[in-house]
Write a protein that holds these residues in place. Sequence first.
Motif, mmCIF file in Angstrom:
data_model
loop_
_atom_site.group_PDB
_atom_site.id
_atom_site.type_symbol
_atom_site.label_atom_id
_atom_site.label_comp_id
_atom_site.label_asym_id
_atom_site.label_seq_id
_atom_site.Cartn_x
_atom_site.Cartn_y
_atom_site.Cartn_z
ATOM 1 N N GLN A 207 1.041 -1.154 -0.234
ATOM 2 C CA GLN A 207 0.158 -0.204 0.367
ATOM 3 C C GLN A 207 0.958 1.241 -0.205
ATOM 4 O O GLN A 207 -0.038 2.599 -0.073
ATOM 5 C CB GLN A 207 -0.802 -0.106 1.082
ATOM 6 N N LEU A 208 1.807 0.979 0.119
ATOM 7 C CA LEU A 208 3.101 2.444 -0.338
ATOM 8 C C LEU A 208 2.586 2.912 -1.345
ATOM 9 O O LEU A 208 3.276 1.981 -1.908
ATOM 10 C CB LEU A 208 4.223 2.070 0.912
ATOM 11 N N SER A 209 2.754 4.446 -1.045
ATOM 12 C CA SER A 209 2.669 4.988 -2.611
ATOM 13 C C SER A 209 3.910 5.626 -2.721
ATOM 14 O O SER A 209 5.167 5.477 -3.842
ATOM 15 C CB SER A 209 1.952 6.003 -2.432
ATOM 16 N N GLU A 210 5.094 6.459 -1.859
ATOM 17 C CA GLU A 210 6.091 7.458 -1.627
ATOM 18 C C GLU A 210 6.742 6.736 -0.194
ATOM 19 O O GLU A 210 5.968 7.431 0.923
ATOM 20 C CB GLU A 210 5.258 8.531 -2.437
ATOM 21 N N ILE A 211 8.196 7.101 -0.722
ATOM 22 C CA ILE A 211 9.059 7.675 1.060
ATOM 23 C C ILE A 211 9.474 8.929 0.364
ATOM 24 O O ILE A 211 9.896 9.196 -0.730
ATOM 25 C CB ILE A 211 9.471 6.889 0.755
ATOM 26 N N HIS A 212 9.611 10.217 0.842
ATOM 27 C CA HIS A 212 10.163 11.417 1.202
ATOM 28 C C HIS A 212 11.200 11.318 2.482
ATOM 29 O O HIS A 212 10.353 11.492 3.504
ATOM 30 C CB HIS A 212 9.012 12.439 0.320
ATOM 31 N N VAL A 213 12.624 11.580 1.855
ATOM 32 C CA VAL A 213 13.935 11.176 2.739
ATOM 33 C C VAL A 213 14.186 12.713 2.168
ATOM 34 O O VAL A 213 15.083 12.707 1.598
ATOM 35 C CB VAL A 213 14.617 9.977 2.807
ATOM 36 N N GLU A 214 14.388 13.160 3.692
ATOM 37 C CA GLU A 214 15.511 14.338 3.961
ATOM 38 C C GLU A 214 17.276 13.541 4.123
ATOM 39 O O GLU A 214 16.951 12.829 4.849
ATOM 40 C CB GLU A 214 14.354 14.861 5.158
ATOM 41 N N LYS A 215 17.324 14.786 4.153
ATOM 42 C CA LYS A 215 18.970 14.809 4.760
ATOM 43 C C LYS A 215 19.092 14.989 6.008
ATOM 44 O O LYS A 215 20.244 13.970 6.513
ATOM 45 C CB LYS A 215 20.367 15.692 4.146
ATOM 46 N N SER A 216 18.406 15.307 6.689
ATOM 47 C CA SER A 216 17.650 15.033 8.132
ATOM 48 C C SER A 216 17.683 13.766 8.881
ATOM 49 O O SER A 216 17.825 13.382 10.178
ATOM 50 C CB SER A 216 17.613 16.119 8.633
ATOM 51 N N GLY A 217 17.284 12.640 7.740
ATOM 52 C CA GLY A 217 17.265 11.765 8.787
ATOM 53 C C GLY A 217 15.331 11.189 8.274
ATOM 54 O O GLY A 217 14.718 10.348 8.954
ATOM 55 N N GLN A 218 14.839 13.034 8.229
ATOM 56 C CA GLN A 218 13.161 13.240 8.532
ATOM 57 C C GLN A 218 12.063 12.626 7.318
ATOM 58 O O GLN A 218 13.021 12.376 6.442
ATOM 59 C CB GLN A 218 12.444 14.541 9.051
ATOM 60 N N ILE A 219 11.491 11.527 7.886
ATOM 61 C CA ILE A 219 11.066 10.919 6.597
ATOM 62 C C ILE A 219 9.112 10.635 6.971
ATOM 63 O O ILE A 219 8.540 10.732 7.218
ATOM 64 C CB ILE A 219 11.186 9.101 6.924
ATOM 65 N N SER A 220 8.532 10.438 5.228
ATOM 66 C CA SER A 220 7.989 10.986 4.889
ATOM 67 C C SER A 220 6.694 10.149 4.226
ATOM 68 O O SER A 220 7.686 9.517 2.851
ATOM 69 C CB SER A 220 6.811 12.137 4.380
ATOM 70 N N LEU A 221 6.292 9.510 4.655
ATOM 71 C CA LEU A 221 5.035 8.140 4.349
ATOM 72 C C LEU A 221 3.904 8.152 3.734
ATOM 73 O O LEU A 221 3.494 9.010 4.170
ATOM 74 C CB LEU A 221 5.286 6.929 5.201
ATOM 75 N N TYR A 222 4.089 7.608 2.593
ATOM 76 C CA TYR A 222 2.669 7.927 1.676
ATOM 77 C C TYR A 222 1.672 7.234 1.605
ATOM 78 O O TYR A 222 2.406 6.490 0.678
ATOM 79 C CB TYR A 222 2.959 9.233 0.181
ATOM 80 N N PHE A 223 0.645 6.511 1.742
ATOM 81 C CA PHE A 223 -0.248 5.057 1.365
ATOM 82 C C PHE A 223 -1.225 5.596 1.109
ATOM 83 O O PHE A 223 -1.903 6.372 0.647
ATOM 84 C CB PHE A 223 -0.539 4.696 3.334
ATOM 85 N N LEU A 224 -1.739 4.566 -0.343
ATOM 86 C CA LEU A 224 -2.431 4.225 -0.826
ATOM 87 C C LEU A 224 -4.138 4.649 -0.220
ATOM 88 O O LEU A 224 -5.016 5.077 -0.435
ATOM 89 C CB LEU A 224 -3.043 3.648 -2.111
ATOM 90 N N SER A 225 -3.452 3.769 1.156
ATOM 91 C CA SER A 225 -5.323 3.587 1.553
ATOM 92 C C SER A 225 -5.587 5.065 2.461
ATOM 93 O O SER A 225 -6.539 4.969 3.336
ATOM 94 C CB SER A 225 -5.212 1.741 2.099
ATOM 95 N N LEU A 226 -4.533 5.875 2.822
ATOM 96 C CA LEU A 226 -4.316 6.679 3.572
ATOM 97 C C LEU A 226 -4.450 8.474 3.024
ATOM 98 O O LEU A 226 -3.581 8.437 2.530
ATOM 99 C CB LEU A 226 -3.696 6.807 5.002
ATOM 100 N N PRO A 227 -5.262 9.017 4.228
ATOM 101 C CA PRO A 227 -5.034 10.291 2.945
ATOM 102 C C PRO A 227 -3.636 11.526 3.807
ATOM 103 O O PRO A 227 -3.768 12.390 3.081
ATOM 104 C CB PRO A 227 -6.669 10.902 3.728
ATOM 105 N N ALA A 228 -3.513 10.921 4.852
ATOM 106 C CA ALA A 228 -2.607 11.955 6.055
ATOM 107 C C ALA A 228 -1.360 10.819 5.448
ATOM 108 O O ALA A 228 -1.050 9.907 4.545
ATOM 109 C CB ALA A 228 -2.585 11.605 7.178
ATOM 110 N N VAL A 229 -0.145 11.920 5.129
ATOM 111 C CA VAL A 229 0.999 11.357 5.683
ATOM 112 C C VAL A 229 1.712 11.627 7.178
ATOM 113 O O VAL A 229 1.163 12.122 8.104
ATOM 114 C CB VAL A 229 1.858 12.653 4.752
ATOM 115 N N ILE A 230 2.554 10.877 7.186
ATOM 116 C CA ILE A 230 2.844 9.749 8.204
ATOM 117 C C ILE A 230 4.786 10.107 8.523
ATOM 118 O O ILE A 230 4.992 10.044 7.395
ATOM 119 C CB ILE A 230 3.212 8.662 8.483
ATOM 120 N N GLU A 231 4.877 11.228 9.253
ATOM 121 C CA GLU A 231 6.054 11.691 9.369
ATOM 122 C C GLU A 231 7.323 11.066 10.618
ATOM 123 O O GLU A 231 6.299 11.065 11.731
ATOM 124 C CB GLU A 231 6.009 13.527 9.851
ATOM 125 N N LEU A 232 8.514 10.139 10.702
ATOM 126 C CA LEU A 232 8.538 9.807 11.687
ATOM 127 C C LEU A 232 10.309 9.920 10.885
ATOM 128 O O LEU A 232 10.640 10.339 10.136
ATOM 129 C CB LEU A 232 8.672 8.552 11.883
#
Length: 282
Positions: A207-232
């Motif tokens: 269900q994972l659509s995209e992973i956006h990765v910053e240099k700092s290690g901050q990651i944003s996850l985008y799922f097909l079945s969820l309207p929200a972005v998950i940050e960690l």
Amino acid sequence: MKKKPKKSRSVLKKQAIKKRKRKPSSNRWRVTRLLFSFSLKFSCLLAGLVLISLLFLYLYENLLTSPYIRLERVIVRGVDEKLRHTLLKMSELKPDTSLLAVHLDELKQRIEKHPWIRSVNLEKRFPHTLVIKAEKEKPCAIVIMGNMHYMNRWGKIFRRVDMTAHMDFPLVTGISKNGSDREKQLQWTAHVLRVLEAENGSLSLAQLSEIHVEKSGQISLYFLSLPAVIELEGPQLEEKMEDLKRLVKHLKRTGRIQMVKRINLNYREGAVVSYKNDGVVS
């Protein structure tokens, strides 16, 4: 009568002196004899080694041309038929080659140059068979970095994506062009992918659509079945996974999941949920 013993004594003394004078030559002869014996033994040993070496070379040359260990069959495992033919061509093996003359290390290096091959194990099965066991690369994501490249589950980019090829993989964005930063980002991405491989449902790798990765290690996850972005933070997902699943389950049960804009897991206790109407709940 008493004078005669004196003469005999003088004669004995002269004989003793003569014996003493002969000792140096006797010692030299003994040393010479020992050196000669040692040289003879060493020469015999050296000659024996040379003969054994020549015999070994003779036998080896005969084995190389012997029909009894000629390469007649090559078995390739772990790949499809198209890739099999490609690997056989890359191996440069000739039908009349002696199995003894096949250098496994060189052959392994040649085959592993193929971008779709992760590793190769080779085995000689005398008298006529060579077995090639190949492990094919398995794409786990597509990294967008100028061009699009396949990445495996260990964070290794191994091939540029052919636009006509299968592209049903999550996208990885934000990867730096700097070598050291890029390596860290790819390792963080690979860690996230391996965690999601073990999951089912809305938070699974499928269900994972995209992973956006910053240099700092901050990651944003985008799922097909969820309207929200998950940050960690990159390494946090494994320890935060159970909390995230409980939170998503709660939001679905209360009917608020479609109103969620962002779920931030970068907190020691719990998470912060941001809603589309700018509401924030921690």
